[in-house]
Design an enzyme around this catalytic site. Structure first.
Site, PDB file in Angstrom:
ATOM      1  N   LYS A  54      44.342  37.599  47.538  1.00 12.43           N
ATOM      2  CA  LYS A  54      45.604  37.753  48.250  1.00 12.43           C
ATOM      3  C   LYS A  54      45.857  37.212  49.327  1.00 12.43           C
ATOM      4  O   LYS A  54      46.829  36.416  49.964  1.00 12.43           O
ATOM      5  CB  LYS A  54      45.808  39.228  48.645  1.00 12.43           C
ATOM      6  CG  LYS A  54      46.122  40.096  47.251  1.00 12.43           C
ATOM      7  CD  LYS A  54      45.917  41.615  47.456  1.00 12.43           C
ATOM      8  CE  LYS A  54      46.138  42.253  45.978  1.00 12.43           C
ATOM      9  NZ  LYS A  54      45.454  43.817  45.842  1.00 12.43           N
ATOM     10  N   GLN A  98      44.373  48.661  49.395  1.00 14.39           N
ATOM     11  CA  GLN A  98      43.807  48.189  48.133  1.00 14.39           C
ATOM     12  C   GLN A  98      43.290  49.564  47.446  1.00 14.39           C
ATOM     13  O   GLN A  98      42.520  50.256  48.161  1.00 14.39           O
ATOM     14  CB  GLN A  98      42.637  47.488  48.385  1.00 14.39           C
ATOM     15  CG  GLN A  98      42.145  46.785  47.104  1.00 14.39           C
ATOM     16  CD  GLN A  98      42.830  46.099  46.138  1.00 14.39           C
ATOM     17  OE1 GLN A  98      43.800  45.382  46.460  1.00 14.39           O
ATOM     18  NE2 GLN A  98      42.715  45.993  44.997  1.00 14.39           N
ATOM     19  N   ASP A 121      53.556  47.272  47.252  1.00 15.49           N
ATOM     20  CA  ASP A 121      52.982  47.560  45.849  1.00 15.49           C
ATOM     21  C   ASP A 121      53.940  48.385  45.165  1.00 15.49           C
ATOM     22  O   ASP A 121      53.657  48.430  43.682  1.00 15.49           O
ATOM     23  CB  ASP A 121      51.899  48.443  46.271  1.00 15.49           C
ATOM     24  CG  ASP A 121      50.432  47.821  46.113  1.00 15.49           C
ATOM     25  OD1 ASP A 121      50.278  46.788  45.490  1.00 15.49           O
ATOM     26  OD2 ASP A 121      49.655  48.306  47.040  1.00 15.49           O
TER      27      ASP A 121
HETATM   28  N1  GUN Z   1      44.095  47.701  42.895  1.00 15.23           N
HETATM   29  C1  GUN Z   1      44.164  47.178  41.545  1.00 15.23           C
HETATM   30  N2  GUN Z   1      45.545  46.702  41.476  1.00 15.23           N
HETATM   31  C2  GUN Z   1      46.111  46.920  42.538  1.00 15.23           C
HETATM   32  C3  GUN Z   1      47.287  46.777  43.074  1.00 15.23           C
HETATM   33  O1  GUN Z   1      48.014  45.984  42.589  1.00 15.23           O
HETATM   34  N3  GUN Z   1      47.554  47.371  44.345  1.00 15.23           N
HETATM   35  C4  GUN Z   1      46.653  47.851  44.998  1.00 15.23           C
HETATM   36  N4  GUN Z   1      46.929  48.350  46.339  1.00 15.23           N
HETATM   37  N5  GUN Z   1      45.466  48.252  44.468  1.00 15.23           N
HETATM   38  C5  GUN Z   1      45.175  47.797  43.336  1.00 15.23           C
END
Ligand code: GUN
Length: 297
Positions: A54, A98, A121
């Site tokens: 990211k 996350q 998200d």
């Molecule tokens: N863990 C796995 N995929 C995601 C996601 O798209 N966003 C977040 N915040 N955590 C994740």
């Protein structure tokens, strides 16, 4: 028939170029750099790898990104306090915590604490509700990425029977909610299958578009699909592989080699849905900055 490979890397590059164009415009016209705060609690290897990806993607398109790393034993109150602080910090237009979080932290409390205007998200109940009602604000990244892959590769879901395998809050439920709407790029007939489904192949064989999001390697076999199906494999499973330096390789939920002989199109793993998730996060972050700048799109 050998399937056309739908490359997430290619579709993602196309969208990232559009995002980079928008960040350039925001800076030139409004003096605004979109900002994303990423919170990582603990050191789960998959999470560390996602977060690193990211950060790199943000840098490439001109989004300012800061990762805040906290130890695995951080108390819930401290994470909530950090989220409150980030909610008030105007240099961040988006906040991402996350998941999964360590056991002592209630995930839904944390997700609820992020203000919906910064919830890039798309996990906050307000944004989930808006999506279901056909008034999306921020859509969750993976399901939105799945829709974009279909549409931009020439597989419009309108009028098609989409069968979704998996009912998670992150993928299965929202992808169904997106594709069932009376909207361009959606308007599909959607069936959701899950662990309680009896006779799964009965449903998967009816799919014009099959979305596999079960989290089980090779769960979808060639016998379970019809000729000409379009397959989107959302699974990311680590399986042991002693020939690799890391000791594992990534596979999806679909038996790719066998299913590609029957499908019209299929996404690979890796290089399929994965790059799309991060890309849609960039899209949401830049949109959050545009809204903050008074640009309504
Ligand atoms: N863990 C796995 N995929 C995601 C996601 O798209 N966003 C977040 N915040 N955590 C994740």
């Amino acid at each position: 028939m050998t399937a056309k490979i739908i490359s997430g890397t290619v579709v993602a590059a196309e969208i990232r170029a559009e995002v980079a164009e928008k960040t350039k415009k925001l800076l030139a016209q409004k003096r605004i750099t979109p900002g994303l705060a990423v919170v990582l609690v603990g050191e789960d290897p998959a999470s560390v790898s996602y977060v690193t990806g990211k950060a790199k993607a943000c840098q490439e398109v001109g989004v300012h990104e800061e990762t805040i790393r906290l130890p695995a034993d951080t108390p819930e109150s401290q994470v909530l306090a950090l989220v409150e602080k980030l909610n008030r910090d105007s240099k961040f237009h988006g906040i991402l915590v996350q998941l999964p979080l360590p056991k002592q932290i209630n995930e839904s409390k944390v997700v609820n604490a992020i203000i919906p205007q910064k919830d890039v998200d798309g996990f906050h109940p307000v944004n989930v509700g808006k999506l279901l009602m056909g008034e999306p604000f921020f859509m969750p990244c993976t399901p939105h990425g799945v829709q974009q892959m279909l549409v931009r590769s020439g597989y419009d879901p309108s009028g098609k029977h989409v069968v979704v395998c998996g009912r998670s809050n992150i993928v299965g439920k929202p992808v169904a909610a997106i594709l069932m709407q009376k909207q361009p790029g959606a308007n599909a007939t959607v069936t959701i299958c899950h662990t309680g489904t009896k006779n799964l192949p009965h449903y998967t064989r009816q799919a014009d578009i099959l979305i596999a999001a079960m989290g089980r390697p090779n769960a979808i076999t060639a016998e379970m699909v019809k000729d000409g199906v379009v397959v989107i494999d959302v699974g990311v499973n680590r399986v042991e592989d002693k020939t690799k330096k890391s000791g594992f390789r990534l596979v999806g939920d679909v038996d790719f080699e066998a299913v590609k002989e029957k499908a019209a199109a299929i996404t690979p793993v890796p290089g399929g849905v994965g790059p799309m998730t991060i890309t849609m996060l960039l899209v949401n972050t830049v949109r959050a900055a545009e809204i903050a700048a008074g640009i309504t799109v």
